[in-house]
Design a protein around this motif. Structure first.
Motif, PDB file in Angstrom:
ATOM      1  N   GLU A   1      48.642  28.003 -42.515  1.00  0.00           N
ATOM      2  CA  GLU A   1      49.265  26.736 -42.114  1.00  0.00           C
ATOM      3  C   GLU A   1      48.215  25.741 -41.612  1.00  0.00           C
ATOM      4  OE1 GLU A   1      53.727  28.019 -40.635  1.00  0.00           O
ATOM      5  OE2 GLU A   1      52.138  27.854 -39.140  1.00  0.00           O
ATOM      6  N   TYR A   2      48.174  24.603 -42.246  1.00  0.00           N
ATOM      7  CA  TYR A   2      47.279  23.523 -41.819  1.00  0.00           C
ATOM      8  C   TYR A   2      48.135  22.433 -41.158  1.00  0.00           C
ATOM      9  CZ  TYR A   2      44.629  19.160 -42.330  1.00  0.00           C
ATOM     10  OH  TYR A   2      44.042  17.936 -42.099  1.00  0.00           O
ATOM     11  N   TRP A   3      47.927  22.259 -39.857  1.00  0.00           N
ATOM     12  CA  TRP A   3      48.667  21.260 -39.091  1.00  0.00           C
ATOM     13  C   TRP A   3      47.777  20.062 -38.786  1.00  0.00           C
ATOM     14  CZ3 TRP A   3      53.820  21.512 -37.898  1.00  0.00           C
ATOM     15  CH2 TRP A   3      54.455  22.744 -38.056  1.00  0.00           C
ATOM     16  N   GLU A   4      48.358  18.882 -38.890  1.00  0.00           N
ATOM     17  CA  GLU A   4      47.602  17.658 -38.603  1.00  0.00           C
ATOM     18  C   GLU A   4      48.576  16.587 -38.127  1.00  0.00           C
ATOM     19  OE1 GLU A   4      44.179  15.707 -38.059  1.00  0.00           O
ATOM     20  OE2 GLU A   4      44.075  17.485 -39.329  1.00  0.00           O
ATOM     21  N   GLN A   5      48.186  15.878 -37.085  1.00  0.00           N
ATOM     22  CA  GLN A   5      49.008  14.776 -36.599  1.00  0.00           C
ATOM     23  C   GLN A   5      48.650  13.517 -37.377  1.00  0.00           C
ATOM     24  OE1 GLN A   5      51.157  15.344 -33.659  1.00  0.00           O
ATOM     25  NE2 GLN A   5      52.162  13.577 -34.556  1.00  0.00           N
ATOM     26  N   LEU A   6      49.617  12.994 -38.128  1.00  0.00           N
ATOM     27  CA  LEU A   6      49.360  11.770 -38.877  1.00  0.00           C
ATOM     28  C   LEU A   6      49.220  10.596 -37.917  1.00  0.00           C
ATOM     29  CD1 LEU A   6      51.790  12.075 -41.935  1.00  0.00           C
ATOM     30  CD2 LEU A   6      49.364  12.665 -41.788  1.00  0.00           C
ATOM     31  N   VAL A   7      48.407   9.641 -38.317  1.00  0.00           N
ATOM     32  CA  VAL A   7      48.172   8.454 -37.492  1.00  0.00           C
ATOM     33  C   VAL A   7      48.268   7.217 -38.372  1.00  0.00           C
ATOM     34  CG1 VAL A   7      46.714   9.639 -35.802  1.00  0.00           C
ATOM     35  CG2 VAL A   7      45.673   8.624 -37.842  1.00  0.00           C
ATOM     36  N   PRO A   8      48.652   6.077 -37.800  1.00  0.00           N
ATOM     37  CA  PRO A   8      48.678   4.833 -38.565  1.00  0.00           C
ATOM     38  C   PRO A   8      47.301   4.532 -39.156  1.00  0.00           C
ATOM     39  CG  PRO A   8      49.867   4.563 -36.503  1.00  0.00           C
ATOM     40  CD  PRO A   8      49.183   5.885 -36.421  1.00  0.00           C
TER      41      PRO A   8
ATOM     42  N   GLN B   1      53.617  13.052 -53.722  1.00  0.00           N
ATOM     43  CA  GLN B   1      54.388  12.468 -52.631  1.00  0.00           C
ATOM     44  C   GLN B   1      53.416  11.885 -51.625  1.00  0.00           C
ATOM     45  OE1 GLN B   1      57.275  15.081 -50.914  1.00  0.00           O
ATOM     46  NE2 GLN B   1      58.187  13.510 -49.632  1.00  0.00           N
ATOM     47  N   ALA B   2      53.817  10.795 -51.015  1.00  0.00           N
ATOM     48  CA  ALA B   2      52.942  10.122 -50.047  1.00  0.00           C
ATOM     49  C   ALA B   2      53.699   9.811 -48.772  1.00  0.00           C
ATOM     50  CB  ALA B   2      52.376   8.832 -50.641  1.00  0.00           C
ATOM     51  N   PHE B   3      53.019   9.984 -47.631  1.00  0.00           N
ATOM     52  CA  PHE B   3      53.542   9.608 -46.322  1.00  0.00           C
ATOM     53  C   PHE B   3      52.505   8.753 -45.603  1.00  0.00           C
ATOM     54  CE2 PHE B   3      55.819  13.883 -46.427  1.00  0.00           C
ATOM     55  CZ  PHE B   3      57.068  13.331 -46.671  1.00  0.00           C
ATOM     56  N   HIS B   4      52.970   7.668 -45.005  1.00  0.00           N
ATOM     57  CA  HIS B   4      52.110   6.867 -44.137  1.00  0.00           C
ATOM     58  C   HIS B   4      52.878   6.588 -42.853  1.00  0.00           C
ATOM     59  CE1 HIS B   4      49.423   3.059 -43.502  1.00  0.00           C
ATOM     60  NE2 HIS B   4      49.223   4.003 -42.597  1.00  0.00           N
ATOM     61  N   LEU B   5      52.427   7.181 -41.756  1.00  0.00           N
ATOM     62  CA  LEU B   5      53.045   6.935 -40.457  1.00  0.00           C
ATOM     63  C   LEU B   5      52.639   5.541 -39.985  1.00  0.00           C
ATOM     64  CD1 LEU B   5      54.612   8.061 -37.965  1.00  0.00           C
ATOM     65  CD2 LEU B   5      52.378   8.763 -37.064  1.00  0.00           C
ATOM     66  N   LEU B   6      53.596   4.627 -39.974  1.00  0.00           N
ATOM     67  CA  LEU B   6      53.307   3.245 -39.581  1.00  0.00           C
ATOM     68  C   LEU B   6      53.347   3.068 -38.071  1.00  0.00           C
ATOM     69  CD1 LEU B   6      55.468   1.423 -42.297  1.00  0.00           C
ATOM     70  CD2 LEU B   6      53.002   1.877 -42.346  1.00  0.00           C
TER      71      LEU B   6
ATOM     72  N   SER C   1      52.350  17.102 -38.908  1.00  0.00           N
ATOM     73  CA  SER C   1      52.605  17.442 -40.307  1.00  0.00           C
ATOM     74  C   SER C   1      52.013  18.809 -40.641  1.00  0.00           C
ATOM     75  CB  SER C   1      52.015  16.383 -41.240  1.00  0.00           C
ATOM     76  OG  SER C   1      52.736  15.174 -41.133  1.00  0.00           O
ATOM     77  N   LEU C   2      52.742  19.554 -41.465  1.00  0.00           N
ATOM     78  CA  LEU C   2      52.334  20.885 -41.896  1.00  0.00           C
ATOM     79  C   LEU C   2      52.095  20.871 -43.396  1.00  0.00           C
ATOM     80  CD1 LEU C   2      52.118  24.029 -41.738  1.00  0.00           C
ATOM     81  CD2 LEU C   2      54.627  24.070 -41.963  1.00  0.00           C
ATOM     82  N   LEU C   3      50.965  21.434 -43.824  1.00  0.00           N
ATOM     83  CA  LEU C   3      50.668  21.605 -45.247  1.00  0.00           C
ATOM     84  C   LEU C   3      50.296  23.065 -45.495  1.00  0.00           C
ATOM     85  CD1 LEU C   3      48.428  18.478 -46.041  1.00  0.00           C
ATOM     86  CD2 LEU C   3      50.898  18.723 -46.394  1.00  0.00           C
ATOM     87  N   VAL C   4      50.777  23.608 -46.613  1.00  0.00           N
ATOM     88  CA  VAL C   4      50.443  24.971 -47.027  1.00  0.00           C
ATOM     89  C   VAL C   4      50.117  24.943 -48.518  1.00  0.00           C
ATOM     90  CG1 VAL C   4      51.228  27.356 -47.252  1.00  0.00           C
ATOM     91  CG2 VAL C   4      52.002  25.968 -45.305  1.00  0.00           C
TER      92      VAL C   4
ATOM     93  N   LEU D   1      53.070  22.723 -50.230  1.00  0.00           N
ATOM     94  CA  LEU D   1      54.306  22.647 -49.458  1.00  0.00           C
ATOM     95  C   LEU D   1      54.036  21.852 -48.194  1.00  0.00           C
ATOM     96  CD1 LEU D   1      54.126  25.577 -50.998  1.00  0.00           C
ATOM     97  CD2 LEU D   1      56.205  26.049 -49.686  1.00  0.00           C
ATOM     98  N   HIS D   2      55.031  21.118 -47.729  1.00  0.00           N
ATOM     99  CA  HIS D   2      54.864  20.314 -46.521  1.00  0.00           C
ATOM    100  C   HIS D   2      56.034  20.539 -45.570  1.00  0.00           C
ATOM    101  CE1 HIS D   2      57.592  17.826 -48.916  1.00  0.00           C
ATOM    102  NE2 HIS D   2      57.925  17.184 -47.799  1.00  0.00           N
ATOM    103  N   GLY D   3      55.793  20.260 -44.320  1.00  0.00           N
ATOM    104  CA  GLY D   3      56.821  20.360 -43.291  1.00  0.00           C
ATOM    105  C   GLY D   3      56.390  19.547 -42.086  1.00  0.00           C
TER     106      GLY D   3
END
Length: 353
Positions: free
Chosen positions: A291-298, A178-183, A193-196, A310-312
């Protein structure tokens, strides 16, 4: 190569035309370059040739075969400390057909960032993902580009917080990547974003409560997706939370989505045993150190293995625009294997895998 089509690599010989009582009539061996080739004549007159390396692979144990079949190489478990040096690569590397940089990190860690990706045009993200494999079409469409407008009836299309989960547990074959790109994110904040690492959490459960691990590995759980008009998707059967390779015992897939869970495949008087085990797994997933938290950026695309990670996200305000896609498991593992082992080595193992 009269038994196999040279171009398609498909079997041409009718297996069931071979006499049941067939036996070896004669055997000889010769050296061809650095390879020893064994030549057999069978009692029905058929002749076969087997290289020594082929016969050697046929003797491999299940684990060694799985290394090639599943590409079980260098898997690294992680926790929140990965925030100091998360796996990442550059867009130019991901677009290089000769580079295995992105896929190697995905196989090892279960996720990878792709930096320096254009966020002005989502086609750049789509093109990069298509370098991995075909984008998977679902009832949500193919390549998605959406905001929190409930255009599809799923909590992903809202701005509420989402606990760590895997996607598409309602499919018989859940999405592989799965892929996410915050535009863009305007007029608001939040949405980290949360990753485990599901494999790491499962490993912790194994070492702390073997019985709970067994329950989550054997009791089937059903799922469904029924929010969209005219749709109620359910897998053809229930599956356990923790799925294993039957040949090796290796953990293969984590299915965990409390929002999409349906029934538990146990008699009513025994269902509590599953919930007790699930609570223990849930507590491990929610431990701060996992829990690994990270703020996605463009400009930074997040790609992760949906069979493992797992993601959240946290809740957010304002308007976020995100693009991304699903990719099938078999397709991306195939691409990784071919680049990692080479076509010749992969094909050598097919007869025994």
């Amino acid at each position: 190569m009269l038994c196999t089509h040279d171009a398609t690599k498909q079997r041409l010989l009718d297996t069931f035309s071979i006499p049941k009582d067939i036996s070896i009539k004669s055997h000889s061996a010769e050296t061809r370059g650095s390879e020893t080739v064994h030549r057999l004549e069978w009692s029905d007159g058929h002749e076969s040739e087997y290289s020594r390396s082929f016969l050697y692979q046929a003797m491999f144990d299940a684990r060694r075969k799985a290394v090639q079949r599943q590409a079980l190489v260098g898997i690294k478990l992680w926790d929140s400390s990965i925030a100091s040096d998360p796996p990442k690569t550059l867009y130019v590397n991901a677009m290089n057909p000769n580079s295995n940089d992105l896929l190697s990190r995905l196989r090892r860690f279960g996720f990878c960032y792709v930096d320096e990706t254009s966020f002005e045009n989502p086609k750049a993200t789509k093109k990069m993902l298509e370098k991995i494999a075909f984008i998977r079409e679902t009832h949500y469409g193919g390549f998605y580009d959406f905001t929190a407008d409930l255009a599809s009836k799923d909590t992903a299309y809202t701005n509420i917080a989402l606990e760590a989960h895997t996607d598409t547990t309602y499919f018989s074959d859940p999405a592989g990547l799965q892929a996410f790109h915050l535009l863009s994110h305007t007029d608001g904040e939040g949405g980290a974003s949360l990753l485990v690492d599901g494999f790491k959490a499962a490993d912790e459960l194994w070492h702390t409560d073997r019985k709970a691990y067994e329950i989550l590995s054997t009791v089937n759980v059903h799922g469904h997706a029924s929010g969209n008009e005219g749709i109620s998707i359910q897998p053809y059967r229930g599956f356990p939370v923790l799925e294993h390779d039957t040949a090796t015992g290796d953990l293969l897939r984590v299915r965990w989505n409390t929002s999409d869970r349906a029934s538990i495949e146990l008699p009513i008087e025994e269902v509590e045993t599953w919930y007790d085990a699930a609570r223990k797994f849930d507590a491990i997933l929610k431990k701060k150190e996992n829990e690994y938290w990270e703020q996605l950026v463009p400009g930074r695309v997040l790609i992760f293995d949906n069979w493992r990670v797992l993601h959240g996200r946290s809740s957010f305000t304002g308007k976020r625009r995100i693009c991304g896609a699903y990719i099938n498991r078999d397709d991306w593992i195939s691409k990784f294997k071919m680049r990692r082992f080479g076509k010749e080595n992969v094909l050598k193992g097919l007869a025994v895998n």
